[in-house]
Design an enzyme around this catalytic site. Structure first.
Site, PDB file in Angstrom:
ATOM      1  N   CYS A 193      23.947  26.675  89.452  1.00  0.00           N
ATOM      2  CA  CYS A 193      22.510  26.756  89.156  1.00  0.00           C
ATOM      3  C   CYS A 193      22.076  25.634  88.214  1.00  0.00           C
ATOM      4  CB  CYS A 193      22.168  28.109  88.539  1.00  0.00           C
ATOM      5  SG  CYS A 193      22.191  29.481  89.698  1.00  0.00           S
ATOM      6  N   ASP A 212      13.267  28.593  82.711  1.00  0.00           N
ATOM      7  CA  ASP A 212      14.286  28.533  83.759  1.00  0.00           C
ATOM      8  C   ASP A 212      14.522  27.130  84.299  1.00  0.00           C
ATOM      9  OD1 ASP A 212      14.884  31.211  83.681  1.00  0.00           O
ATOM     10  OD2 ASP A 212      13.523  31.759  85.306  1.00  0.00           O
ATOM     11  N   HIS A 229      20.122  34.156  95.619  1.00  0.00           N
ATOM     12  CA  HIS A 229      20.200  32.799  96.152  1.00  0.00           C
ATOM     13  C   HIS A 229      21.541  32.635  96.856  1.00  0.00           C
ATOM     14  CE1 HIS A 229      17.164  30.780  93.164  1.00  0.00           C
ATOM     15  NE2 HIS A 229      16.590  31.019  94.329  1.00  0.00           N
ATOM     16  N   ARG A 233       7.881  30.409  87.865  1.00  0.00           N
ATOM     17  CA  ARG A 233       8.651  29.168  88.021  1.00  0.00           C
ATOM     18  C   ARG A 233       7.891  28.094  88.803  1.00  0.00           C
ATOM     19  NH1 ARG A 233      14.888  29.732  89.341  1.00  0.00           N
ATOM     20  NH2 ARG A 233      14.729  27.667  88.358  1.00  0.00           N
ATOM     21  N   ARG A 251      14.423  34.887  98.357  1.00  0.00           N
ATOM     22  CA  ARG A 251      13.612  33.796  97.821  1.00  0.00           C
ATOM     23  C   ARG A 251      13.111  32.877  98.941  1.00  0.00           C
ATOM     24  NH1 ARG A 251      14.305  33.151  92.243  1.00  0.00           N
ATOM     25  NH2 ARG A 251      14.537  35.214  91.330  1.00  0.00           N
TER      26      ARG A 251
END
Length: 274
Positions: free
Chosen positions: A265, A72, A171, A97, A142
């Site tokens: 992103c 990612d 997000h 992550r 998150r």
């Protein structure tokens, strides 16, 4: 404001990460399905077209080397928040992550006068978006509420907390795009009633996206003040942006959407000064 108000582009400086190791081997958002194969060659081609588009529009693009085992890492926006020459590194909620935060912070520490590791869970520009003097800050899935206070102290900018309530829009940058310092586009259904009221108060002229545009990640977009780079499938939103004087530029990042990300992103903005 008239529908044809002229818009002016400002050159931007972006950091991106090639999807060399991109894959979907785990599921940490509603878009990820490890059972669906990923075409890495196509992902790279789509990413390269996005990078080349930024260059064609007059923006600068720096690259960070992708690391094995971090599929990612292509989603560079999540790696940090860079404002006024300061960089606040990311601290990811999901262990898959976790190593991305230190990797991005190491790159930034060599270039940013003041860079710091986050003490609270924050996922960079995934949840922190600069709008004029404010930092719009997402929470709910998150980044933590405590991260909002940490960012306000670090950057010395007022932070506006916004609660996300739909797991598909985990997000802030999946549900809201900053178009200019005083104008945003957003999908109301992604936010709590109180947060919708805040957005209506701050941005009464906002461009509103519908569910069809939101579900193709139309709000995961990048604006330079005139051009708005967004997923090509968000045709309704593109039309509304055009009516407001912007030039929407559609791109296809369908492979990267399999990981729950699109244009924004993949794009971390480096704001070196005020």
């Amino acid at each position: 404001m008239t529908l044809a108000e002229p818009r002016h582009a400002r050159p931007r400086h972006f950091l991106m990460c090639p999807p060399t190791h991109f894959d979907v081997t785990y599921a940490i958002n509603a878009w990820m399905d490890p059972g669906k194969p990923v075409d890495r060659a196509l992902a790279l081609l789509q990413w390269e077209r996005l990078r080349d588009l930024y260059l064609d529009l007059g923006h600068r693009v720096d690259l960070i080397d992708p690391l094995p085992g971090l599929p990612d890492m292509v989603y560079a926006a999540n790696g940090a928040t860079v404002v006024d020459g300061k960089a606040l590194g990311a601290r990811f909620r999901n262990p898959e992550r976790a190593a991305e935060g230190p990797a991005y912070l190491e790159w930034l520490r060599e270039r940013v006068p003041q860079a710091a590791e986050a003490g609270e869970v924050n996922e960079g520009e995934g949840d922190f978006l600069v709008a004029g003097p404010w930092l719009l800050a997402g929470t709910g899935f998150r980044s933590s509420r405590a991260a909002h206070a940490e960012a306000q102290e670090f950057f010395g900018r007022p932070v506006i907390g916004l609660e996300l309530v739909d797991e598909r829009y985990y997000h802030l940058d999946t549900a809201l795009a900053v178009l200019t310092d005083d104008l945003v586009a957003y999908y109301p259904g992604a936010f709590s009633p109180g947060s919708r009221a805040v957005l209506e108060r701050l941005f009464p002229d906002a461009v509103l996206a519908d569910a069809a545009d939101a579900t193709v990640f139309g709000l995961n977009a990048v604006s330079d003040g005139r051009h708005v780079v967004l997923p090509a499938a968000a045709t309704g939103l593109a039309g509304r942006l055009r009516e407001r004087g912007f030039e929407p530029v559609g791109v296809d990042l369908s492979e990267l959407l399999k990981g729950g990300g699109s244009v924004k992103c993949c794009t971390l903005e480096l704001r070196w000064g005020r």
